[in-house]
Structure formats: C-alpha cells, structure tokens
Design an enzyme around this catalytic site. Sequence first.
Site, PDB file in Angstrom:
ATOM      1  N   ASN A 140      -2.726   3.088 -22.887  1.00  0.00           N
ATOM      2  CA  ASN A 140      -1.880   1.985 -22.437  1.00  0.00           C
ATOM      3  C   ASN A 140      -2.029   0.765 -23.344  1.00  0.00           C
ATOM      4  OD1 ASN A 140      -0.839   2.789 -19.613  1.00  0.00           O
ATOM      5  ND2 ASN A 140      -3.012   3.292 -19.498  1.00  0.00           N
TER       6      ASN A 140
ATOM      7  N   CYS B   8      -1.977  10.163 -19.787  1.00  0.00           N
ATOM      8  CA  CYS B   8      -1.405  10.825 -18.628  1.00  0.00           C
ATOM      9  C   CYS B   8      -1.852  12.276 -18.655  1.00  0.00           C
ATOM     10  CB  CYS B   8       0.129  10.743 -18.637  1.00  0.00           C
ATOM     11  SG  CYS B   8       0.886  11.638 -17.266  1.00  0.00           S
TER      12      CYS B   8
ATOM     13  N   ARG C  10      -7.408   2.835 -12.516  1.00  0.00           N
ATOM     14  CA  ARG C  10      -6.649   4.019 -12.098  1.00  0.00           C
ATOM     15  C   ARG C  10      -6.036   4.739 -13.294  1.00  0.00           C
ATOM     16  NH1 ARG C  10      -1.743   6.371 -12.646  1.00  0.00           N
ATOM     17  NH2 ARG C  10      -0.784   4.313 -12.532  1.00  0.00           N
ATOM     18  N   ASP C  11      -5.040   4.153 -13.894  1.00  0.00           N
ATOM     19  CA  ASP C  11      -4.345   4.803 -15.000  1.00  0.00           C
ATOM     20  C   ASP C  11      -5.254   4.951 -16.215  1.00  0.00           C
ATOM     21  OD1 ASP C  11      -2.257   5.974 -16.362  1.00  0.00           O
ATOM     22  OD2 ASP C  11      -1.237   4.101 -16.823  1.00  0.00           O
TER      23      ASP C  11
ATOM     24  N   HIS D  26       5.600  -1.289 -18.341  1.00  0.00           N
ATOM     25  CA  HIS D  26       4.372  -0.508 -18.501  1.00  0.00           C
ATOM     26  C   HIS D  26       4.488   0.283 -19.805  1.00  0.00           C
ATOM     27  CE1 HIS D  26       1.019   1.901 -16.506  1.00  0.00           C
ATOM     28  NE2 HIS D  26       1.308   2.624 -17.584  1.00  0.00           N
TER      29      HIS D  26
ATOM     30  N   HIS E 185       3.034   2.147 -23.321  1.00  0.00           N
ATOM     31  CA  HIS E 185       1.950   2.828 -24.028  1.00  0.00           C
ATOM     32  C   HIS E 185       2.104   2.543 -25.518  1.00  0.00           C
ATOM     33  CE1 HIS E 185       0.326   5.704 -20.842  1.00  0.00           C
ATOM     34  NE2 HIS E 185       1.175   4.904 -20.216  1.00  0.00           N
TER      35      HIS E 185
END
Length: 310
Positions: free
Chosen positions: A256, A247, A21-22, A214, A216
């Site tokens: 990430n 993003c 997803r991300d 989470h 980066h």
Amino acid sequence: MMATALAGLPEKVSIYEVGPRDGLQNEKAVVPAGVKAEFVTRLADAGLRTIETTSFVHPKWVPQLADAEELLSVLPRSPELRYPVLVPNERGLERALANGVTEIAIFGSATETFARRNLNRTVDESIAMFAPVVDRALAEGLWVRAYVSMVCGDPWEGDVPVEQVVSVASRMMDLGCSQLSLGDTIGVGTPGRVTALIEALGATGVGTERLAVHFHDTYGQALANTLAALRAGVTVVDASAGGLGGCPFAESATGNLPTEDLVWMLDGLGIDTGVDLAKLVATSRWMAGHLGRPSPSRVVQALSPGSETS
C-alpha cells in the site's frame, strides 16, 4: 522542511490507517495479538485517529486475522479513536457486534474474476450478500464503509472501464454506506484515470465528501494518484504504516501507499493531518523489526539511523 502550499488542495486530510489489517493480512508468519495491539497503540500515539484493526473473515481464508476477538479486547479505547473492521457477511457482523464494534467495512470488487477469487461469488451475488449486512449494521447504529477493489485494472481482466466501476460502486453505496473507498488494488492507475473516475462518480451522485482513495504503489504512482484525488476534492486517504500490505487473493497487488510517504508530502504542502511523522517512522521501524525485514517506505528509509538524510 518548509511547507509550500498549492492552490486547489484541502487544508486538512484525514488518514484512514490500514496497516494493522490490510498491511498485515498478507504476512505468512502470524504476528502475535500482543504485537498487533502495540502496533495499533503506537499508531494512535503518533496521531492517527482512524485505524482499521482487523477483519471478521473466516480464519481459514486469512489466518493472520484469526485473533480478531483477542485483539479488539485489549485495544486502548477513547472517544477520539475509531477502529473499523472488515465484515464480509452476516456471520462476520454478528461477531463484530458481539465485540462492541461500531464501524465496519464491506469489500466488493469491480470485476467478476476478483469477486470470485476474493468472495467466491459473482459481483451480483456479493452485493446481495452485503445488503442484509448493511441493513442490520445501520439498524444497530453502525457506520458503514464500502470498498471497491480493482478500480483501475485487474490482473486477469486487464483495464477496467470507468463505467463498470461506477456501476458497481453506485450499487454498493445505494445499500446505505456512508463512505466509498476506491481501491487501485494492483497499482496500475495514473492521475488522469483517477480524476476521470472521481468525476464520473460525482456525476452519478457519489460526491467527493463520501469518497476515499486506496492506492497501491506497484508502479510508483500512489502519491501522484493521491495528489490527483486531492485536487479533485477528496479529503480521506487510505495508507499503511511502513508501506505494509498486499492482497492474499491477487499476487500482483504489492504494498500500500506508505503512511509516512503520504504524511511527508502533505506536511510539505502545508496540509494538516495531525500525525507526528517522527513517531510514525519509529513505529514502522519497530514493526519492521518484528517482521524481520526493512520497511519499503522511502521516508522510513530516509529518516532511519544510518541514512544520509536522517
């Protein structure tokens, strides 16, 4: 590599894999649903048990994830595999429920500017939008996670005060969410800031048993920040296979934390993840081939054929 433990760290860490997803949402070229499904299958085979697969946002905003229904329909299922999906609003929740989803995530922002860019709403308006989503999800027996972005800094607003993050995060958790993921969306955080934020949340009643992190790696701080979070008591860490991601609404948000880099560190500390690093590296090399560029993960690079350490 021989493991050498450090005092004050957990024995086991749960990795919340966000690559499908991300990791893929920022890709300009659409990845076919079949490739995404094989990506998820390979990740599961490598030992990852929680894999965030897709998002029920409007395809206009994230075209890469327009195939959410198709992807979910072909994924392998087993009681031990968790496939959370992002849900922004009630319409997204309806789609998720129609596709048999049992775990969802809502995504808010600690800053007004990013809230408007990401959700076209103020912080207050976005929380008001999430309230009926969480209520309905809980009534349907779903597990709900809350993301809060920009917890360390914002590209438009600069440094974000800890108390501001805590205020927004606490309000989102008050909706009834089970887990809060703290997102350093542009990767500016450092260990002291991470520790202070976790301690401040604990003082308001959001303890580490309900937290995830989470990070980066924009400034190379993701692993250092992860270690700080582990020392503070966090045991759930978000990561993206191969370091994929960014993003689409914040250009300074680069990749990430690579799952391979995280697993290498945790293996070296003697912390159990249940992940087979060799299989995971092979998976990220495979996906890099589909994307037409090498993986940014340092561990993937080091363990790939032709490297001096492979």
